[in-house]
Design an enzyme around this catalytic site. Sequence first.
Site, short mmCIF file in Angstrom:
data_model
loop_
_atom_site.label_atom_id
_atom_site.label_comp_id
_atom_site.label_asym_id
_atom_site.label_seq_id
_atom_site.Cartn_x
_atom_site.Cartn_y
_atom_site.Cartn_z
N GLU A 1 70.11 -29.23 37.64
CA GLU A 1 69.60 -29.71 38.92
C GLU A 1 70.28 -28.96 40.06
O GLU A 1 71.50 -28.89 40.11
CB GLU A 1 69.92 -31.19 39.12
N ARG B 1 78.39 -36.02 44.28
CA ARG B 1 78.47 -36.69 42.98
C ARG B 1 77.69 -36.03 41.86
O ARG B 1 77.56 -36.59 40.78
CB ARG B 1 78.06 -38.16 43.11
#
Lengths: 466, 466
Positions: free
Chosen positions: B240, B246
Site C-alpha cells: 500500500e 501507522r
Amino acid sequence: MQSSQPKTALVRVQDLTPEKADQLIWLRARIHTSRAKGKQCFLVLRQQQFNVQALVAVGDCASKQMVKFAANITKESIVDVEALVRKVEQKIESCSQQDVELHIERIFVISQAEPRLPLQLDDAVRPDGEGEEEGRATVNQDTKLDNRVIDLRTTTSQAIFRLQSGVCQLFRDTLTKKGFVEIQTPKIISAASEGGANVFTVSYFKTSAYLAQSPQLYKQMCICADFDKVFCVGPVFRAEDSNTHRHLTEFVGLDIELAFNYHYHEVIDSITDTMVQIFKGLRDNFQTEIQTVNKQFPSEPFKFLEPTLRLEYTEAVAMLREAGVEMGDEDDLSTPNEKLLGRLVKEKYDTDFYVLDKYPLAVRPFYTMPDPNNPKYSNSYDMFMRGEEILSGAQRIHNAQLLTERAIHHQIDLEKIKAYIDSFRYGAPPHGGGGIGLERVCMLYLGLHNVRQTSMFPRDPKRLTP
Amino acid sequence: MQSSQPKTALVRVQDLTPEKADQLIWLRARIHTSRAKGKQCFLVLRQQQFNVQALVAVGDCASKQMVKFAANITKESIVDVEALVRKVEQKIESCSQQDVELHIERIFVISQAEPRLPLQLDDAVRPDGEGEEEGRATVNQDTKLDNRVIDLRTTTSQAIFRLQSGVCQLFRDTLTKKGFVEIQTPKIISAASEGGANVFTVSYFKTSAYLAQSPQLYKQMCICADFDKVFCVGPVFRAEDSNTHRHLTEFVGLDIELAFNYHYHEVIDSITDTMVQIFKGLRDNFQTEIQTVNKQFPSEPFKFLEPTLRLEYTEAVAMLREAGVEMGDEDDLSTPNEKLLGRLVKEKYDTDFYVLDKYPLAVRPFYTMPDPNNPKYSNSYDMFMRGEEILSGAQRIHNAQLLTERAIHHQIDLEKIKAYIDSFRYGAPPHGGGGIGLERVCMLYLGLHNVRQTSMFPRDPKRLTP
C-alpha cells in the site's frame, strides 16, 4: 443438519477412559472410518492422534433410519455425538482409547466432507513397503503435498509439526534464559549483501528490492547497537535452483548472534549448548511424537554428547584421508564427504551432533575472521546432525578496514556493501553467530530423508502451492 | 591497541555497587562521554542503559601520556579498563550507577569509533522542545533511522525493543499454555487470495509469485487439518502506498486462529485474554522500560478492564451519533471516527482496550461469517488500543458452498480462490481468528505516535534502508 447447542461441555477423545464408564457425554470428532453391518454401524471417531470406537445400533436409542443416516456420513466429516461411554471386555487394539467404546444416542453433522477424498489417511501413514503384497497403497509425496490439508491430519504429520513447534519454543526459551533479546529483521532489503546471486527480486513501488537470504547483517547491526546477544526466528529466502532432498527456496531460520569477551569459542559454546537443550527437551518432552514418526519412518535415536564434540578441520581432513578420500588441506567438504565424515565421527565418538571448527579461510565468505595464528584458516565453523550441515557460522570481522581489505580480496563491489561496512565504523564489539534451518533440524533429528516432510507448506523451484 | 586477555571475568556496569568498593575490576564498555580537565580525564562508560563515571588521573597508576591517550579515545569506542571501584560522597546524578566511580589503572581500545558521529546519543533521547532555549538539538526521525545502528543504542530504543521482545514472548507463552500450536506459514505464495490489490510481486525462477499479505489461508488450512488452535509470528507484506504514522509495507504479524465449539465469542475471549496477559506482563515486568520511554515520550499508563469491554457496532454508532457524527448503520468507521470513539469509550468506561463486535457485513471481506440472526451484520470484530485498530478478525465461513456464494456476491474471480475454497471441502470445524500488528501494539501500549519508532528497521513506500 445443524448442531443443537448442548449445555454440557465437549469431552476430548484422549480423556475417554474407564473412569468415564456409563457416563453420557458429548463429543466432537471426525469420522475416521465407518462400517455398517446389519443393524449396526461401527465408527472410529478421531481427534488429532487420538481415536475411539463408536457404535450406532438399532434399539432403544437409535432407529433404523438413524443407523442408515450414520452409515452414510462421509469419512472425514465432523460430527457431534451424544453417547454413553462403555467399558469393553477386550482391548480395542486399533484405537488409541483401547478400554472403552461409545454407544451413540444422537449424532449431528457439523461439517460434511466430500465423498471422494484425494488420499486416504491410512495410506498416507503406511510405512514404505508395508502391505505391498496385499496391494495396499502408499501415497507419494506430491499427492500428500498437493492435499496438505488432509495429509496434515495424519498421526505422523501431527507429530512432526508438534515437535517442530517444540524446537522453536526450546530454542527461544533457552536463549531467553541466557539473556538473549529477540529481534525482528526486515525481509525486504534494498541490496543483496553478497553480490546478488541466488536472490529473489521484488517489485517495490517504482523500484526493485530483494528478499533477504539471511538476517545476518541485521543481527550484526543489533550487536553494534549494544543488544549484546540476539536471536531471531523467521523466513529466509534462497533463489537456488536446487532440487534436492534438503533444499527449500523458503525456510525458517533460527538465528543467533552475540558479542563475546575473549574468544570466539564462547559463541560456539553458546550455540552448541542451545542445541543440546533442544535435543534434551525433545527427548524428554516429545517421546510420543518421536515414536509416532518412527512407526512410519524408523530411525535410530538421535545421539549427542555433553560437552559437544568439536573437531578441527585438519582433523576431519585426516580422518577422511585415512578412509581413502583424496583432498587438499584447503579444499571444501563435498556433500558425500560430509556424510562420510558423519559416519566416521559416529563410529569413533558415538555422536550424531558435532562441530567442525577452523575452516580454511579460502572457502568461507569475505566477512569471516581469519585465524590470527594461521592465515590459511579462519575462526569459522559448521555444525552437523547425522552427517548433514545444519549451521554455518563464524566470528565476523568487526573492523571496517579489515572488512574492506577482505572484500577487495574477494573482488566484491565495495559500493554494494557500503552500508554493511559502515555499520562497523562507530565501535563494534568482537562477535559471531550462525543460523540454523528449522526444517533441517527437525528432519535430521527425526531421521527423515526429505526436508519437505518437515515444512508444512514447502517451497522449492517447482512448488509454490498450496 | 590490542586487548590483553585478563584472567578475571568482566564485570557488568549494572553490578557496580558500593559492595564492590575498593575492588580492582575489569570492564568492557563504550565511551559515552569524555572530558579532559588538566591532569584528569573524566569518562562516562556505558553498557546499554547503564553507565558509570570513570576517572583517569595523573598519579601512581597513570602517566600524563595515559591521561592524554584516554582523552583522545573517540566517543562510542569500546574499551577494556582495569579500574578500582570507589564509593563517592555525593551521588552522581547523571549516571545510572550513582554511588560509585571507577579509578582507571589500565585502558585498552577494543574498537575505535570514527571521530565524527552522525548523531549524538544525548540529542537522540532529548524530549521534543526540551533545551530548545539553550540551543540544544533533537534529532529528526529520518536521521535516526538512517543511522539506526547508533540510534538503537539510546536508552529509549533499548527499552522499546526489549519491551517488543517481551510482547512476542508473552503472546507465545500465553497461547502455548492454552494449548495452541505454533505454525510456520510460507511468505511466497502463488496467488493473491483477495484479488491481487496491494500485493508485492516476486520473480520466481521462470514465473511470478507474491508476498503473503497475511497468513490467514494457512492458519485456516491448519484448522481444517485438525491442529485445533494455532498461532504464528512472522512478517506480513502490504504494497500500500500509504505514508502515514501507522502504516508499514512490512510488519510483524501475531496471528491466531482457533476452532470453537458453540459460539465465535469463544474466539474473541481467547484473543482478548491473550491481550490482557500481554498487558499484565508488560505492566509487571517491563516497568523500567516503560518509564525509560516515558522520559522521552510522556504518556498516560495504558488502561484495560477484566473482562475486556465488548461493544456492538450499533452501540458504537449510537455513541458517535450522540457526539454529533452523522453516519449510516452500515457505514464503516473512518480513522477520525475510530479515534473519537476511542475517546468516548475511554471517558465512559475508563479503558484503552476494547472490542467492537458485529460489524456490518457489507464492510467486511467475503470470507466473513454473516450474523445468523441479522443478515445486515456479521460475526466479525475489531480490537482497539488508545482508539486505533490493532486487530481485525472474524468467524470465517467454513462451508465451501456458502463461501462460493459470498465470493460471487463480492464479484471475486472464483478461479483465483479455488485453492482457498477447496480447503473446506473435506470437513472443516467452525473457526475464527485475527491478526495483531506487533509494531502497532508496542506503539500504542507505550503511547508513541509513529510506528517507525517500534520497528527496528522500518519499511515504508519511501524507505528500504538500512
